[in-house]
Motif scaffolding. Structure first.
Motif, mmCIF file in Angstrom:
data_model
loop_
_atom_site.group_PDB
_atom_site.id
_atom_site.type_symbol
_atom_site.label_atom_id
_atom_site.label_comp_id
_atom_site.label_asym_id
_atom_site.label_seq_id
_atom_site.Cartn_x
_atom_site.Cartn_y
_atom_site.Cartn_z
ATOM 1 N N ARG A 34 0.999 -1.134 0.123
ATOM 2 C CA ARG A 34 0.184 -0.219 0.116
ATOM 3 C C ARG A 34 0.796 1.311 0.044
ATOM 4 O O ARG A 34 0.506 2.179 -0.718
ATOM 5 N N GLU A 35 1.951 1.124 0.645
ATOM 6 C CA GLU A 35 2.990 2.350 1.018
ATOM 7 C C GLU A 35 3.675 2.616 -0.572
ATOM 8 O O GLU A 35 3.657 3.889 -0.875
ATOM 9 N N GLN A 36 4.039 1.647 -1.341
ATOM 10 C CA GLN A 36 4.557 1.821 -2.575
ATOM 11 C C GLN A 36 3.428 2.571 -3.408
ATOM 12 O O GLN A 36 3.999 3.486 -4.460
ATOM 13 N N ILE A 37 2.207 1.928 -3.476
ATOM 14 C CA ILE A 37 1.178 2.552 -4.318
ATOM 15 C C ILE A 37 0.891 4.201 -4.106
ATOM 16 O O ILE A 37 0.882 4.810 -5.001
ATOM 17 N N LEU A 38 0.731 4.471 -2.843
ATOM 18 C CA LEU A 38 0.499 5.730 -2.176
ATOM 19 C C LEU A 38 1.813 6.551 -2.679
ATOM 20 O O LEU A 38 1.734 7.602 -3.247
ATOM 21 N N LEU A 39 3.013 6.006 -2.615
ATOM 22 C CA LEU A 39 4.140 6.775 -2.934
ATOM 23 C C LEU A 39 4.337 7.124 -4.385
ATOM 24 O O LEU A 39 4.779 8.294 -4.802
ATOM 25 N N ALA A 40 3.791 6.093 -5.165
ATOM 26 C CA ALA A 40 4.058 6.396 -6.629
ATOM 27 C C ALA A 40 2.637 7.496 -7.173
ATOM 28 O O ALA A 40 2.954 8.232 -7.989
ATOM 29 N N GLN A 41 1.908 7.432 -6.399
ATOM 30 C CA GLN A 41 0.761 8.495 -6.802
ATOM 31 C C GLN A 41 1.192 9.852 -6.342
ATOM 32 O O GLN A 41 0.783 10.809 -6.969
ATOM 33 N N MET A 42 2.070 9.976 -5.214
ATOM 34 C CA MET A 42 2.350 11.118 -4.785
ATOM 35 C C MET A 42 4.015 11.890 -5.207
ATOM 36 O O MET A 42 4.690 12.382 -4.651
ATOM 37 N N ASP A 44 4.781 13.700 -7.338
ATOM 38 C CA ASP A 44 4.842 15.277 -7.574
ATOM 39 C C ASP A 44 5.283 16.099 -6.253
ATOM 40 O O ASP A 44 5.879 17.052 -6.421
ATOM 41 N N ASN A 45 5.139 15.543 -5.039
ATOM 42 C CA ASN A 45 5.507 15.919 -3.848
ATOM 43 C C ASN A 45 6.899 15.971 -3.788
ATOM 44 O O ASN A 45 7.550 15.054 -3.964
ATOM 45 N N PRO A 46 7.550 17.149 -3.368
ATOM 46 C CA PRO A 46 8.910 17.156 -3.496
ATOM 47 C C PRO A 46 9.584 16.360 -2.274
ATOM 48 O O PRO A 46 10.650 16.005 -2.405
ATOM 49 N N ARG A 47 8.927 16.119 -1.127
ATOM 50 C CA ARG A 47 9.554 15.230 -0.111
ATOM 51 C C ARG A 47 9.378 13.801 -0.496
ATOM 52 O O ARG A 47 10.324 13.050 -0.252
ATOM 53 N N VAL A 48 8.171 13.354 -1.071
ATOM 54 C CA VAL A 48 8.111 12.005 -1.515
ATOM 55 C C VAL A 48 9.289 11.757 -2.728
ATOM 56 O O VAL A 48 9.777 10.649 -2.740
ATOM 57 N N ALA A 49 9.386 12.658 -3.763
ATOM 58 C CA ALA A 49 10.470 12.366 -4.695
ATOM 59 C C ALA A 49 11.866 12.434 -3.808
ATOM 60 O O ALA A 49 12.629 11.486 -4.466
ATOM 61 N N ARG A 51 12.426 11.251 -1.022
ATOM 62 C CA ARG A 51 12.423 10.041 -0.364
ATOM 63 C C ARG A 51 12.529 8.838 -1.270
ATOM 64 O O ARG A 51 13.390 7.854 -1.037
ATOM 65 N N LEU A 52 11.774 8.976 -2.532
ATOM 66 C CA LEU A 52 12.136 7.740 -3.645
ATOM 67 C C LEU A 52 13.596 7.899 -4.026
ATOM 68 O O LEU A 52 14.054 6.694 -4.418
ATOM 69 N N GLU A 53 14.200 9.127 -4.089
ATOM 70 C CA GLU A 53 15.500 9.218 -4.782
ATOM 71 C C GLU A 53 16.551 8.654 -3.860
ATOM 72 O O GLU A 53 17.463 7.978 -3.924
ATOM 73 N N HIS A 54 16.345 9.031 -2.487
ATOM 74 C CA HIS A 54 17.576 8.757 -1.529
ATOM 75 C C HIS A 54 17.126 7.862 -0.412
ATOM 76 O O HIS A 54 18.103 7.429 0.195
ATOM 77 N N GLY A 55 15.908 7.384 -0.306
ATOM 78 C CA GLY A 55 15.610 6.362 0.704
ATOM 79 C C GLY A 55 14.875 7.182 2.007
ATOM 80 O O GLY A 55 14.923 8.268 2.034
ATOM 81 N N GLU A 56 14.652 6.275 2.876
ATOM 82 C CA GLU A 56 13.995 6.836 4.057
ATOM 83 C C GLU A 56 14.799 7.129 4.987
ATOM 84 O O GLU A 56 15.977 6.525 5.173
ATOM 85 N N LEU A 57 14.635 8.279 5.587
ATOM 86 C CA LEU A 57 15.509 8.748 6.741
ATOM 87 C C LEU A 57 15.642 7.859 8.033
ATOM 88 O O LEU A 57 14.395 7.523 8.292
ATOM 89 N N PRO A 58 16.591 7.635 8.720
ATOM 90 C CA PRO A 58 16.641 6.771 9.783
ATOM 91 C C PRO A 58 15.832 7.803 11.101
ATOM 92 O O PRO A 58 15.956 9.050 10.890
#
Length: 136
Positions: A34-42, A44-49, A51-58
């Protein structure tokens, strides 16, 4: 053998080593969470972009960011420290003050008192021995 099974074998053998077979317990490439589907929909959001490029922060990064904002907020509310006045060129004394003599860690023993005390102790012992032999 059918052509369908040979093509499947060719796909498996041509795939990179880490992606040849499906490991149990890992999601396959076709099923997305579900998380991957939501991230794919979002996307355009700079924070999501980011996160997708650099990975999730610890988690420690969020704690560190909160501490930084809190400390900056505290610095804004505090009064700024008053700087120390610079010394004027004529404030220095013309003659340096005399220095006190340095003290040694080990106290100095006076040789005269030491020899006197040893001599008195030896004489007192000899006199006590003399008195002890006379009394018997």
């Amino acid at each position: 053998m059918s052509t369908e099974s040979t093509t499947r074998i060719r796909e498996v053998l041509n795939a990179p080593r880490s992606q040849r077979f499906v490991r149990p317990g890992t999601p396959t490439g076709t099923s997305r969470t579900r998380e991957q589907i939501l991230l794919a929909q979002m996307r355009d959001n700079p924070r999501v972009a980011y996160r997708l490029e650099h990975g999730e922060l610890p988690p420690w990064m969020y704690i560190h960011a909160a501490r930084i904002t809190e400390s900056s907020r505290q610095r804004e509310t505090e009064t700024p420290p008053v700087p120390r006045p610079r010394p004027a060129p004529d404030d220095t004394p013309r003659h340096p003050l005399p220095r006190r003599p340095r003290r040694h860690r080990k106290p100095r023993h006076r040789l005269g008192w030491t020899l006197t005390s040893y001599t008195l102790a030896a004489l007192a012992g000899a006199f006590a021995h003399h008195l002890g032999t006379i009394a018997l």
